[in-house]
Design a protein around this motif. Structure first.
Motif, PDB file in Angstrom:
ATOM      1  N   GLN A  24       0.856  -1.188   0.000  1.00  0.00           N
ATOM      2  CA  GLN A  24       0.000   0.000   0.000  1.00  0.00           C
ATOM      3  C   GLN A  24       0.890   1.235   0.000  1.00  0.00           C
ATOM      4  O   GLN A  24       1.455   1.615   1.019  1.00  0.00           O
ATOM      5  CB  GLN A  24      -0.898   0.011   1.231  1.00  0.00           C
ATOM      6  CG  GLN A  24      -1.688   1.312   1.450  1.00  0.00           C
ATOM      7  CD  GLN A  24      -2.706   1.597   0.361  1.00  0.00           C
ATOM      8  OE1 GLN A  24      -3.801   1.083   0.380  1.00  0.00           O
ATOM      9  NE2 GLN A  24      -2.332   2.443  -0.595  1.00  0.00           N
ATOM     10  N   LEU A  46      -7.767   1.255   3.584  1.00  0.00           N
ATOM     11  CA  LEU A  46      -6.947   0.996   2.408  1.00  0.00           C
ATOM     12  C   LEU A  46      -7.531   1.675   1.157  1.00  0.00           C
ATOM     13  O   LEU A  46      -8.726   1.934   1.087  1.00  0.00           O
ATOM     14  CB  LEU A  46      -6.851  -0.511   2.161  1.00  0.00           C
ATOM     15  CG  LEU A  46      -6.238  -1.327   3.293  1.00  0.00           C
ATOM     16  CD1 LEU A  46      -6.450  -2.815   3.049  1.00  0.00           C
ATOM     17  CD2 LEU A  46      -4.749  -1.011   3.441  1.00  0.00           C
ATOM     18  N   TYR A  47      -6.673   1.913   0.186  1.00  0.00           N
ATOM     19  CA  TYR A  47      -7.100   2.407  -1.126  1.00  0.00           C
ATOM     20  C   TYR A  47      -6.831   1.293  -2.133  1.00  0.00           C
ATOM     21  O   TYR A  47      -5.734   1.203  -2.713  1.00  0.00           O
ATOM     22  CB  TYR A  47      -6.377   3.704  -1.477  1.00  0.00           C
ATOM     23  CG  TYR A  47      -6.865   4.870  -0.647  1.00  0.00           C
ATOM     24  CD1 TYR A  47      -8.010   5.573  -1.014  1.00  0.00           C
ATOM     25  CD2 TYR A  47      -6.220   5.236   0.540  1.00  0.00           C
ATOM     26  CE1 TYR A  47      -8.488   6.630  -0.246  1.00  0.00           C
ATOM     27  CE2 TYR A  47      -6.698   6.288   1.312  1.00  0.00           C
ATOM     28  CZ  TYR A  47      -7.826   6.977   0.916  1.00  0.00           C
ATOM     29  OH  TYR A  47      -8.303   8.017   1.688  1.00  0.00           O
ATOM     30  N   SER A  68      -4.849   1.276  -5.532  1.00  0.00           N
ATOM     31  CA  SER A  68      -3.435   1.644  -5.484  1.00  0.00           C
ATOM     32  C   SER A  68      -2.545   0.499  -5.032  1.00  0.00           C
ATOM     33  O   SER A  68      -1.313   0.588  -5.136  1.00  0.00           O
ATOM     34  CB  SER A  68      -3.246   2.825  -4.521  1.00  0.00           C
ATOM     35  OG  SER A  68      -3.415   2.401  -3.165  1.00  0.00           O
ATOM     36  N   ILE A  69      -3.124  -0.575  -4.528  1.00  0.00           N
ATOM     37  CA  ILE A  69      -2.353  -1.664  -3.931  1.00  0.00           C
ATOM     38  C   ILE A  69      -1.724  -2.537  -5.011  1.00  0.00           C
ATOM     39  O   ILE A  69      -2.358  -2.877  -6.007  1.00  0.00           O
ATOM     40  CB  ILE A  69      -3.247  -2.525  -3.019  1.00  0.00           C
ATOM     41  CG1 ILE A  69      -3.758  -1.693  -1.835  1.00  0.00           C
ATOM     42  CG2 ILE A  69      -2.504  -3.755  -2.511  1.00  0.00           C
ATOM     43  CD1 ILE A  69      -4.768  -2.418  -0.961  1.00  0.00           C
ATOM     44  N   MET A  80       1.383  -7.151   4.521  1.00  0.00           N
ATOM     45  CA  MET A  80       1.318  -5.915   3.736  1.00  0.00           C
ATOM     46  C   MET A  80       2.366  -4.933   4.236  1.00  0.00           C
ATOM     47  O   MET A  80       2.545  -4.767   5.439  1.00  0.00           O
ATOM     48  CB  MET A  80      -0.067  -5.278   3.865  1.00  0.00           C
ATOM     49  CG  MET A  80      -0.181  -3.892   3.233  1.00  0.00           C
ATOM     50  SD  MET A  80      -1.830  -3.153   3.434  1.00  0.00           S
ATOM     51  CE  MET A  80      -2.774  -4.141   2.277  1.00  0.00           C
ATOM     52  N   VAL A  92       3.078  -0.987   4.325  1.00  0.00           N
ATOM     53  CA  VAL A  92       2.425   0.312   4.176  1.00  0.00           C
ATOM     54  C   VAL A  92       3.519   1.365   4.123  1.00  0.00           C
ATOM     55  O   VAL A  92       4.356   1.435   5.027  1.00  0.00           O
ATOM     56  CB  VAL A  92       1.470   0.592   5.358  1.00  0.00           C
ATOM     57  CG1 VAL A  92       0.779   1.931   5.180  1.00  0.00           C
ATOM     58  CG2 VAL A  92       0.454  -0.535   5.503  1.00  0.00           C
TER      59      VAL A  92
END
Length: 302
Positions: free
Chosen positions: A115, A165-166, A169-170, A205, A207
């Motif tokens: 992310q 989360l977006y 965009s991931i 993940m 970030v």
């Protein structure tokens, strides 16, 4: 074969889609493949892609409209690369998006989800910060300065409380994404379901907010907004949270189960949609929103 795939499920505004495509082609890192899966019928779109003359771009039009969920699943099936981005057809990449995300993947080999830094733009392309995004960042998103790796119950609790989360965009590790894909029974909350499914398989993940490399477009009225005003979005959400809470209990993640049952971010979102539903005369929608906001999940609260 390219090591990154940009998968673009397309339906809707032609100009915004073309801007999204141009933002991919403007990447400073040229090692990618762009696959556009057209779920619409706009007449001039195939010719526009043919005129691009870029061998990295692959365009296909569905014979019939598949809808959001099935077109997303088709994107997953057609992906091939080590990492995959399923971006929105109206979102924009900064030129250094791929260079940044590739660097994060190389720094943590095998990371399941990345992310990167995101800013929100409105329908006209202006950077904006509305109520929903301020709530995401201030109440639900982890306070990350630079870079942080999260996974397991910790991240499950965080996103089930409020999905900060977006999704477009991931960057997803392709092998893991293709193994899980999207659940057919969800059309609005499918992104959250995918993240939780991957967490249950042990994926993590990273970030990173050290640089803004993606522009997420939030329109005043979108497909999810229309569903929100009628309350149908939250009917699906309540069904998902009930199901995933049981799974979290069975897995031995009690904090995640409690977060799912109370789903405070989803409840707050329903509250913010009530004035708009009232203005639109959506009486049934107001009732559905109120039910989700004030009764859903209360029995599961500690």
């Amino acid at each position: 074969m390219a090591t990154f795939d940009f998968m673009l499920p397309y339906y809707g505004d032609v100009q915004l889609m073309q801007d999204a495509v141009r933002s991919v082609l403007a990447q400073t890192d040229p090692d990618f493949r762009l696959v556009v899966i057209d779920d619409g019928k706009e007449p001039d779109v195939p010719a526009w892609f043919a005129e691009l003359g870029d061998e990295r771009v692959h365009y296909t039009r569905n014979e019939r409209n598949l809808g959001i969920n099935e077109n997303f699943k088709k994107c997953v099936r057609l992906s091939e690369a080590d990492y995959v981005v399923i971006m929105g057809c109206d979102d924009l990449l900064h030129p250094h998006y791929l260079k940044t995300v590739r660097g994060l993947a190389e720094a943590q080999p095998g990371i399941g989800m990345i992310q990167p830094g995101v800013e929100v733009i409105d329908g006209e392309g202006r950077v904006t910060a509305g109520l929903a995004d301020n709530v995401k960042r201030r109440l639900y998103a982890p306070q990350v300065k630079g870079r942080r790796t999260m996974g397991g119950e910790e991240l499950a609790v965080s996103v089930l409380r409020g999905n900060w989360l977006y999704f477009p965009s991931i960057a997803w590790r392709g092998e893991a994404l293709r193994k899980v894909s999207f659940q057919s029974e969800y059309s609005v909350i499918q992104d959250l379901a995918l993240v939780v499914d991957l967490l249950e398989l042990g994926e993590e993940m990273v970030v990173d907010n050290s640089a803004t490399v993606f522009q997420y477009r939030r329109h005043a009225v979108s497909e999810s907004s229309v569903q929100a005003f009628t309350g149908t979005r939250f009917t699906e959400a309540a069904r998902y949270f009930d199901a995933v809470a049981a799974r979290m209990d069975a897995r031995g993640w009690p904090k995640a189960a409690r977060a799912a049952r109370f789903h405070s971010g989803s409840r707050f979102h329903a509250i913010t949609m009530m004035p708009g539903a009232l203005r639109r005369g959506q009486r049934d929608g107001v009732r559905n929103l109120a039910k989700h906001a004030f009764t859903s999940g209360v029995s599961g609260r500690d």
